[in-house]
Design a protein around this motif. Structure first.
Motif, PDB file in Angstrom:
ATOM      1  N   ALA A  76       0.187  -1.443  -0.063  1.00 36.70           N
ATOM      2  CA  ALA A  76       0.089  -0.119  -0.001  1.00 36.70           C
ATOM      3  C   ALA A  76       1.347   1.136   0.086  1.00 36.70           C
ATOM      4  O   ALA A  76       2.407   1.573   0.540  1.00 36.70           O
ATOM      5  CB  ALA A  76      -0.979  -0.163   0.773  1.00 36.70           C
ATOM      6  N   GLU A  77       0.349   2.207  -0.208  1.00 40.21           N
ATOM      7  CA  GLU A  77       0.808   3.981  -0.639  1.00 40.21           C
ATOM      8  C   GLU A  77       0.596   5.199   0.299  1.00 40.21           C
ATOM      9  O   GLU A  77      -0.809   4.811   0.454  1.00 40.21           O
ATOM     10  CB  GLU A  77       0.982   4.146  -1.825  1.00 40.21           C
ATOM     11  CG  GLU A  77       1.085   3.409  -3.079  1.00 40.21           C
ATOM     12  CD  GLU A  77       0.939   4.554  -4.441  1.00 40.21           C
ATOM     13  OE1 GLU A  77       1.998   3.941  -5.265  1.00 40.21           O
ATOM     14  OE2 GLU A  77       0.032   4.845  -4.453  1.00 40.21           O
ATOM     15  N   PRO A  78       0.989   5.453   1.224  1.00 44.55           N
ATOM     16  CA  PRO A  78       0.690   6.817   1.991  1.00 44.55           C
ATOM     17  C   PRO A  78       0.149   7.410   1.201  1.00 44.55           C
ATOM     18  O   PRO A  78       0.879   7.934   0.154  1.00 44.55           O
ATOM     19  CB  PRO A  78       2.170   6.585   3.069  1.00 44.55           C
ATOM     20  CG  PRO A  78       3.354   6.323   1.884  1.00 44.55           C
ATOM     21  CD  PRO A  78       2.684   5.526   1.019  1.00 44.55           C
ATOM     22  N   VAL A  79       0.015   8.817   2.611  1.00 44.83           N
ATOM     23  CA  VAL A  79      -0.718   9.742   2.189  1.00 44.83           C
ATOM     24  C   VAL A  79       0.681  10.816   2.212  1.00 44.83           C
ATOM     25  O   VAL A  79       1.159  10.446   3.763  1.00 44.83           O
ATOM     26  CB  VAL A  79      -1.578  10.117   3.089  1.00 44.83           C
ATOM     27  CG1 VAL A  79      -1.939  11.387   2.439  1.00 44.83           C
ATOM     28  CG2 VAL A  79      -3.134   9.452   2.456  1.00 44.83           C
ATOM     29  N   ASP A  80       1.425  11.401   1.360  1.00 45.84           N
ATOM     30  CA  ASP A  80       2.986  11.747   1.257  1.00 45.84           C
ATOM     31  C   ASP A  80       2.704  13.538   1.794  1.00 45.84           C
ATOM     32  O   ASP A  80       3.320  14.259   2.813  1.00 45.84           O
ATOM     33  CB  ASP A  80       3.607  11.774   0.515  1.00 45.84           C
ATOM     34  CG  ASP A  80       3.814  10.671  -0.209  1.00 45.84           C
ATOM     35  OD1 ASP A  80       4.552   9.605   0.572  1.00 45.84           O
ATOM     36  OD2 ASP A  80       3.842  10.129  -0.810  1.00 45.84           O
ATOM     37  N   GLY A  81       1.253  13.445   1.234  1.00 50.09           N
ATOM     38  CA  GLY A  81       1.225  15.223   1.785  1.00 50.09           C
ATOM     39  C   GLY A  81      -0.909  15.423   1.204  1.00 50.09           C
ATOM     40  O   GLY A  81      -1.049  14.654   0.938  1.00 50.09           O
ATOM     41  N   ALA A 107      -7.057  14.533   9.811  1.00 52.69           N
ATOM     42  CA  ALA A 107      -6.825  13.238  10.478  1.00 52.69           C
ATOM     43  C   ALA A 107      -6.767  11.699  10.089  1.00 52.69           C
ATOM     44  O   ALA A 107      -6.267  10.969  10.893  1.00 52.69           O
ATOM     45  CB  ALA A 107      -7.899  13.859  11.748  1.00 52.69           C
ATOM     46  N   ALA A 108      -7.261  12.087   9.579  1.00 53.01           N
ATOM     47  CA  ALA A 108      -7.962  10.857   8.070  1.00 53.01           C
ATOM     48  C   ALA A 108      -6.784  10.222   7.961  1.00 53.01           C
ATOM     49  O   ALA A 108      -6.470   9.076   7.926  1.00 53.01           O
ATOM     50  CB  ALA A 108      -8.704  10.654   7.112  1.00 53.01           C
ATOM     51  N   CYS A 109      -5.755  10.842   7.294  1.00 54.15           N
ATOM     52  CA  CYS A 109      -4.729  10.964   7.365  1.00 54.15           C
ATOM     53  C   CYS A 109      -3.874   9.983   7.242  1.00 54.15           C
ATOM     54  O   CYS A 109      -3.158   9.313   7.285  1.00 54.15           O
ATOM     55  CB  CYS A 109      -4.120  11.710   5.538  1.00 54.15           C
ATOM     56  SG  CYS A 109      -5.129  12.539   4.138  1.00 54.15           S
ATOM     57  N   ARG A 110      -3.722  11.351   8.421  1.00 57.24           N
ATOM     58  CA  ARG A 110      -2.568  10.473   9.505  1.00 57.24           C
ATOM     59  C   ARG A 110      -2.609   8.766  10.250  1.00 57.24           C
ATOM     60  O   ARG A 110      -1.590   8.509  10.564  1.00 57.24           O
ATOM     61  CB  ARG A 110      -2.140  11.863  10.719  1.00 57.24           C
ATOM     62  CG  ARG A 110      -1.763  13.285  10.200  1.00 57.24           C
ATOM     63  CD  ARG A 110      -1.361  14.268  11.364  1.00 57.24           C
ATOM     64  NE  ARG A 110      -2.460  14.109  11.860  1.00 57.24           N
ATOM     65  CZ  ARG A 110      -3.156  15.093  11.978  1.00 57.24           C
ATOM     66  NH1 ARG A 110      -3.559  16.447  10.497  1.00 57.24           N
ATOM     67  NH2 ARG A 110      -5.129  15.861  12.470  1.00 57.24           N
ATOM     68  N   THR A 111      -3.833   8.941  10.341  1.00 56.42           N
ATOM     69  CA  THR A 111      -4.823   7.906  11.662  1.00 56.42           C
ATOM     70  C   THR A 111      -4.344   6.557  10.333  1.00 56.42           C
ATOM     71  O   THR A 111      -3.962   5.613  10.352  1.00 56.42           O
ATOM     72  CB  THR A 111      -5.789   7.737  11.753  1.00 56.42           C
ATOM     73  OG1 THR A 111      -6.083   9.201  12.981  1.00 56.42           O
ATOM     74  CG2 THR A 111      -6.865   6.577  12.225  1.00 56.42           C
ATOM     75  N   TYR A 112      -5.040   6.878   9.084  1.00 58.30           N
ATOM     76  CA  TYR A 112      -4.513   5.678   7.570  1.00 58.30           C
ATOM     77  C   TYR A 112      -2.541   5.442   7.575  1.00 58.30           C
ATOM     78  O   TYR A 112      -2.421   4.728   7.782  1.00 58.30           O
ATOM     79  CB  TYR A 112      -4.494   6.759   6.446  1.00 58.30           C
ATOM     80  CG  TYR A 112      -4.411   6.011   5.521  1.00 58.30           C
ATOM     81  CD1 TYR A 112      -5.139   4.151   5.326  1.00 58.30           C
ATOM     82  CD2 TYR A 112      -4.734   5.839   3.986  1.00 58.30           C
ATOM     83  CE1 TYR A 112      -5.150   3.306   4.243  1.00 58.30           C
ATOM     84  CE2 TYR A 112      -3.211   5.308   3.826  1.00 58.30           C
ATOM     85  CZ  TYR A 112      -4.380   3.687   3.308  1.00 58.30           C
ATOM     86  OH  TYR A 112      -3.941   2.809   2.030  1.00 58.30           O
ATOM     87  N   ASN A 113      -2.481   6.410   7.666  1.00 57.01           N
ATOM     88  CA  ASN A 113      -0.344   6.257   7.377  1.00 57.01           C
ATOM     89  C   ASN A 113      -0.038   5.223   8.680  1.00 57.01           C
ATOM     90  O   ASN A 113       0.424   4.252   8.567  1.00 57.01           O
ATOM     91  CB  ASN A 113       0.434   7.391   7.415  1.00 57.01           C
ATOM     92  CG  ASN A 113      -0.668   7.797   6.134  1.00 57.01           C
ATOM     93  OD1 ASN A 113      -0.558   7.483   5.117  1.00 57.01           O
ATOM     94  ND2 ASN A 113       0.761   8.796   5.721  1.00 57.01           N
ATOM     95  N   VAL A 114      -0.885   5.793  10.135  1.00 54.32           N
ATOM     96  CA  VAL A 114      -0.382   5.054  11.061  1.00 54.32           C
ATOM     97  C   VAL A 114      -0.572   3.499  11.452  1.00 54.32           C
ATOM     98  O   VAL A 114      -0.010   2.221  11.268  1.00 54.32           O
ATOM     99  CB  VAL A 114      -0.744   5.633  12.179  1.00 54.32           C
ATOM    100  CG1 VAL A 114      -0.480   5.020  13.884  1.00 54.32           C
ATOM    101  CG2 VAL A 114      -0.364   6.918  12.756  1.00 54.32           C
ATOM    102  N   LEU A 115      -2.224   3.262  10.977  1.00 49.19           N
ATOM    103  CA  LEU A 115      -2.195   2.028  10.844  1.00 49.19           C
ATOM    104  C   LEU A 115      -1.697   1.250   9.521  1.00 49.19           C
ATOM    105  O   LEU A 115      -1.497  -0.266   9.580  1.00 49.19           O
ATOM    106  CB  LEU A 115      -3.829   1.935  11.000  1.00 49.19           C
ATOM    107  CG  LEU A 115      -4.773   2.647  11.910  1.00 49.19           C
ATOM    108  CD1 LEU A 115      -5.944   2.528  11.794  1.00 49.19           C
ATOM    109  CD2 LEU A 115      -4.074   1.652  13.755  1.00 49.19           C
ATOM    110  N   LEU A 116      -1.250   1.892   8.842  1.00 48.30           N
ATOM    111  CA  LEU A 116      -0.682   1.669   7.540  1.00 48.30           C
ATOM    112  C   LEU A 116       0.528   0.581   7.630  1.00 48.30           C
ATOM    113  O   LEU A 116       0.847  -0.446   7.436  1.00 48.30           O
ATOM    114  CB  LEU A 116      -1.016   2.412   6.144  1.00 48.30           C
ATOM    115  CG  LEU A 116      -0.387   2.122   4.715  1.00 48.30           C
ATOM    116  CD1 LEU A 116      -1.225  -0.314   4.226  1.00 48.30           C
ATOM    117  CD2 LEU A 116      -0.393   3.329   3.769  1.00 48.30           C
TER     118      LEU A 116
END
Length: 117
Positions: A11-16, A95-104
């Motif tokens: 999966a790809e993280p949200v970079d910004g 907040a959704a992007c940050r949380t997604y990245n942590v759980l990803l």
């Protein structure tokens, strides 16, 4: 301080993100997005329930980013997602992007559908 390298598997993280865009896995995406371990695509917003429902059985939690401010999603959309067995978490898009990245990074079965800020 100990630093650990974060691995996101396939999966790809949200970079910004910014006004009207997201950068996911290094690629700039204009408008609303849907991303998970199965890829990233444009998302049609709250009227595009089918692309979210297609993830049922493959993910456990769907984060929905509501833009710059937290807001309720349409109740019929939430009902359809929950009836399909999707856990739904609503928050503003940052907040959704940050949380997604942590759980990803933890290898969780998640997806993110987000409206731009």
């Amino acid at each position: 301080m100990r630093l650990n390298e974060v691995s996101f598997s396939d999966a790809e993280p949200v970079d910004g993100y910014g006004a009207g865009f997201f950068r996911i896995g290094g690629t700039l995406r204009q408008g609303a997005v849907l991303t998970s371990g199965f890829g990233t695509s444009s998302w049609g917003g709250y009227d595009d329930a089918d692309s979210l429902l297609a993830l049922a059985g493959d993910i456990d939690v769907l984060f929905i980013g509501t833009g710059a401010e937290i807001a309720h999603i349409p109740s019929d959309l939430r009902t359809r997602l929950e009836q399909a067995g999707l856990g739904v978490e609503i928050m503003n898009s940052p907040a959704a992007c940050r949380t997604y990245n942590v759980l990803l990074s933890e290898g969780r079965r998640i997806a993110l559908a987000a409206l731009p800020v």
